[in-house]
Design a protein around this motif. Structure first.
Motif, mmCIF file in Angstrom:
data_model
loop_
_atom_site.group_PDB
_atom_site.id
_atom_site.type_symbol
_atom_site.label_atom_id
_atom_site.label_comp_id
_atom_site.label_asym_id
_atom_site.label_seq_id
_atom_site.Cartn_x
_atom_site.Cartn_y
_atom_site.Cartn_z
ATOM 1 N N LEU A 284 0.831 -1.212 0.000
ATOM 2 C CA LEU A 284 0.000 0.000 0.000
ATOM 3 C C LEU A 284 0.865 1.262 0.000
ATOM 4 O O LEU A 284 0.562 2.233 -0.686
ATOM 5 C CB LEU A 284 -0.941 0.005 1.210
ATOM 6 N N GLY A 288 0.850 3.977 -2.796
ATOM 7 C CA GLY A 288 0.577 5.372 -2.436
ATOM 8 C C GLY A 288 1.655 6.311 -2.950
ATOM 9 O O GLY A 288 1.368 7.382 -3.479
ATOM 10 N N ALA B 277 -0.446 13.412 1.444
ATOM 11 C CA ALA B 277 0.415 12.883 0.382
ATOM 12 C C ALA B 277 1.391 13.939 -0.111
ATOM 13 O O ALA B 277 2.562 13.634 -0.368
ATOM 14 C CB ALA B 277 -0.435 12.366 -0.785
ATOM 15 N N ARG B 329 1.877 7.545 3.082
ATOM 16 C CA ARG B 329 1.954 6.723 1.863
ATOM 17 C C ARG B 329 0.922 5.601 1.927
ATOM 18 O O ARG B 329 0.249 5.302 0.949
ATOM 19 C CB ARG B 329 3.353 6.143 1.697
ATOM 20 N N GLU B 330 0.833 4.983 3.091
ATOM 21 C CA GLU B 330 -0.133 3.885 3.235
ATOM 22 C C GLU B 330 -1.561 4.403 3.027
ATOM 23 O O GLU B 330 -2.360 3.791 2.307
ATOM 24 C CB GLU B 330 0.001 3.237 4.616
ATOM 25 N N THR B 332 -2.488 7.024 1.390
ATOM 26 C CA THR B 332 -2.654 7.381 -0.022
ATOM 27 C C THR B 332 -2.950 6.133 -0.848
ATOM 28 O O THR B 332 -3.822 6.138 -1.720
ATOM 29 C CB THR B 332 -1.381 8.076 -0.559
ATOM 30 N N GLY B 333 -2.231 5.074 -0.538
ATOM 31 C CA GLY B 333 -2.457 3.813 -1.231
ATOM 32 C C GLY B 333 -3.874 3.296 -1.002
ATOM 33 O O GLY B 333 -4.553 2.881 -1.944
ATOM 34 N N ARG B 334 -4.319 3.353 0.229
ATOM 35 C CA ARG B 334 -5.680 2.889 0.544
ATOM 36 C C ARG B 334 -6.730 3.738 -0.165
ATOM 37 O O ARG B 334 -7.699 3.218 -0.721
ATOM 38 C CB ARG B 334 -5.935 2.948 2.054
ATOM 39 N N ALA B 336 -6.417 5.481 -2.891
ATOM 40 C CA ALA B 336 -6.418 5.242 -4.328
ATOM 41 C C ALA B 336 -7.022 3.877 -4.654
ATOM 42 O O ALA B 336 -7.764 3.732 -5.629
ATOM 43 C CB ALA B 336 -4.994 5.341 -4.877
#
Lengths: 400, 341
Positions: A284, A288, B277, B329-330, B332-334, B336
């Motif tokens: 993740l 991200g 982010a 970052r984590e 942001t990943g979630r 997205a």
């Protein structure tokens, strides 16, 4: 009507038109095509765009349907093309940008009248600039042109080799840089010619690339005869003409590509789900980080284009946009290759002409096109450091 | 760039010249109030300038260039909280105090403060990274379902300075031991308090991002200047391509991150995660620049005398403030992943 309203109106027009005309399912279709069928599909899509008035919005008004658009309007059109995920115009790109801008800026009236309408009818151009020993150092090119009189006609006779000519195997004509003199500085003896690809002595060999595509060709020129009238600019002044050719593209392609790359994050998301990484915090984070990098690439491509629209582009700005996109594309394709696991190591059909296809190994290998072609990453770094940041240049005239 | 933003950049550069790093807090804090920067995000009907996020970010960017020691970041967060403080008795007077130089500070890292409510509201817990608490009258506490002002000299409040590697910033632990909240100092409750906390957290991200890229810009400029001047092997270091290319890559990262910063700064629809982010990106670019800057300065970069290390220390701190790189970052990943569902 305000500028913003006009742009919104245009955006709606383009969106509506694309909804009716944009090719659908082309990614799947391109996978099973031969390269020649791909070229035909490209011709068809180009003709659709010509008819719609969106193929050459950057040309001066009156030369084509829908021409004479401002850069701000062109930006809207490209944003919508990216949004609709249409195929890139790989085959006609050199024709509509490089060739057209060469004629418009440096061509004679006859050349404009003869070649510009033909481009809209599908005549395609390729570029014969690079040579095996003239890549980043283009001005050191050696392809020789000798002036002769043949059958009462003034001609150049060409001998030499060209390489990295995109889609040259399908091209009708070629923008050719040749050496007409070896005196003085290396830029001074270069002449710009227009070559018929069907002329005797022209042989073209597609170069098979590491990912299996054949986007580039090498050309062997063996006593090829070109009439002196097919010269652009004066003899020995071809370098200046080539600069007009190379500066034709005004940041639109990179904007289109960065937006497409942003959209292609959906393919990384699919991969994360497919492989059950939805709760893997390491994955993740990497995802991200990539998302933000894509946003960054879009932001800088946007800002660059906006600066151009506003009339203040700085030295090296274009290099920063290119190096950002090409690096993020590498990161993008590497993450996909990594997350895809062993599956990505099994050979799979490639989609011609696209950069973020979801065939991750092929995409990764294809990403080098952007760090190497069109002025390598290293050349761009020189431009950024020497021209933008004014770091001292190395002394010239170094001899091994 | 908007006209307001251009003017703010210019004004800040004049007030805080590039050659005076780490300007003294005693003079720069009153100057900031005098410049009217505390009014930037305050709505016009509350007597402020009602300017967008990009205006405050412009000032943070410029102050980042000179490693400002003044607590503008927490002060602007407090001003925004007060502007939204429906519950606060005498709100107008609080806004007046907070925009004319009385410092109401807050913690630059989220804290877990325990709230108990049995007749009166009682707070317990430690607020980490409270900026310039020695200069402040109150700390704004954001807890679950509550936003309140706590006087720093009140009973049950302990203020302890935490010595930082970055000496251009002063951070304190504020410990609340069964502190009884004065009812008149409640800023907001329930959903309203949650909204304030969420919004302030986003504003903090943007402020840190802007400050980081200002710092990165200055540290890179200093490094380039050094390479152009310093000679070895009978030539300026800037002539070596190996060094040029590293600098070009740094410039590319700074300029691209800045493009995203200003884009986000004017996006009304940017989510908290979007702002986190950009902070993650900006502080990471700052880290990259200063990491290289020390190396490119060579031996002099390791001396206390040369100022480049100050930027390095600020960059490392900014990576942590407002929550870490990994956290954002984590998220942001979630975010997205959910958006591409």
């Amino acid at each position: 009507m305000s500028d913003t309203t006009q742009l919104d109106t245009l955006r709606n027009e383009v969106r509506t038109w694309l909804a009716a005309h944009a090719p659908t399912g082309w990614r799947e279709a391109y996978k099973t095509m031969s390269h020649a069928e791909f070229a035909q599909a490209q011709r068809d899509w180009f003709q659709t765009l010509v008819a719609g008035g969106y193929a050459v919005p950057h040309w001066p008004a009156g030369l084509a349907p829908g021409a004479g658009r401002s850069l701000a309007e062109q930006k809207v059109i490209y944003e919508e093309l990216a949004r609709a995920d249409t195929p890139r115009l790989l085959l006609s790109f050199v024709s509509t940008y490089h060739a057209a801008s060469t004629f418009l800026e440096c061509g004679t009236e006859e050349q404009k009248a003869r070649y510009l309408p033909a481009i809209l009818e599908g005549e395609t151009w390729c570029q014969g600039f690079s040579e095996p020993n003239a890549g980043s150092d283009l001005a050191s090119l050696k392809c020789k042109a000798e002036r002769q009189t043949r059958d009462g006609q003034e001609v150049y006779v060409i001998n030499g080799q060209k390489v990295w000519s995109t889609m040259a195997q399908y091209a009708d004509k070629c923008l050719l840089l040749v050496r007409t003199s070896s005196d003085g500085v290396k830029q001074a003896g270069i002449t710009f010619l227009l070559m018929d690809m069907k002329a005797p002595g022209v042989s073209v060999r597609p170069i098979e690339q590491i990912q299996g595509d054949e986007e580039f060709c090498e050309m062997f020129l063996d006593d090829v005869v070109i009439p002196v009238t097919d010269r652009v600019g004066e003899e020995g002044k071809g370098w200046a003409v080539s600069q007009a050719t190379l500066s034709s593209e005004r940041g639109l392609t990179l904007m289109e590509l960065t937006y497409k790359m942003r959209g292609a994050l959906s393919r990384v998301a699919e991969l994360i789900r497919k492989n059950g990484y939805e709760e893997d915090r390491g994955v993740l984070r990497d995802f991200g980080q990539l998302v933000t990098r894509c946003d960054e690439a879009c932001a800088i491509a946007d800002r660059f284009l906006q600066n151009r629209i506003d009339g203040h582009e700085g030295l090296g700005d274009a290099s920063i946009v290119k190096n950002t996109y090409s690096r993020v594309l590498r990161e993008f394709t590497l993450l996909g290759t990594r997350l895809g696991g062993i599956d990505e190591q099994y050979r799979a059909p490639i989609v011609y002409g696209d950069l973020t296809t979801g065939n991750w190994m092929a995409d990764f290998m294809n990403s080098y096109a952007w760090t190497i072609a069109g002025g390598s990453e290293e050349v761009q770094r020189n431009i950024i450091s020497e021209r933008m940041l004014e770091m001292q240049r190395e002394p010239k005239g170094w001899v091994l | 760039m908007s006209i307001e933003r251009t003017e703010l950049h210019d004004a800040a550069q004049k007030a805080f010249p590039a050659d005076q790093l780490k300007p003294a807090r005693e003079t720069s804090w009153p100057l900031i109030a005098e410049m009217g920067w505390l009014l930037l995000p305050l709505p016009e009907d509350a007597g402020g300038l009602g300017l967008g996020r990009d205006s405050s970010a412009a000032i943070h960017f410029e102050l980042g260039k000179v490693l400002s020691t003044a607590p503008l970041i927490p002060a602007l967060l407090a001003v925004q909280a007060l502007a939204a403080a429906d519950e606060l008795a005498d709100q107008a007077s609080w806004i007046e105090r907070a925009t004319t130089g009385e410092l109401i500070t807050t913690n630059l890292l989220p804290a877990a403060v325990e709230v108990t409510n049995s007749g009166s509201i009682v707070l317990s817990g430690t607020l980490p990274c409270v900026a310039d608490a020695d200069l402040a009258s109150h700390v704004l506490v954001l807890a679950k379902g509550l936003a309140a002002l706590v006087p720093l000299d009140a009973a049950g409040v302990t203020v302890t300075e935490r010595k930082l590697w970055d000496e251009s910033r002063r951070l304190f632990d504020v410990t609340l031991a069964n502190h009884q909240v004065v009812p008149e100092l409640v800023v907001a409750r329930g959903e309203a308090a949650h909204e304030i906390a969420e919004r302030l957290h986003g504003e903090l991200q943007l402020a840190l991002a802007a400050e980081s890229l200002g710092g990165a810009t200055a540290a890179l400029a200093m490094t380039i200047e050094y390479l152009k001047t310093r000679k070895q092997f009978d030539r300026p270091l800037a002539m070596f391509q190996a060094l040029k290319h590293r600098v070009a890559d740094l410039k590319t990262r700074v300029v691209a991150a800045e493009a995203l910063l200003w884009k986000r700064a004017v996006e009304a629809e940017a989510t908290l995660v979007d702002l986190g982010a950009i902070k993650a990106l900006a502080s990471d670019v700052y880290r990259l620049v200063v990491e290289e800057a020390i190396q490119l300065h060579g031996g002099i970069g390791l001396t206390e005398e040369h100022p480049i290390h100050l930027f390095m220390k600020r960059a490392m701190l900014n990576l942590q403030l407002g929550e870490s790189l990994d956290t954002w970052r984590e998220r942001t990943g979630r975010q997205a992943l959910a958006a591409f569902a």
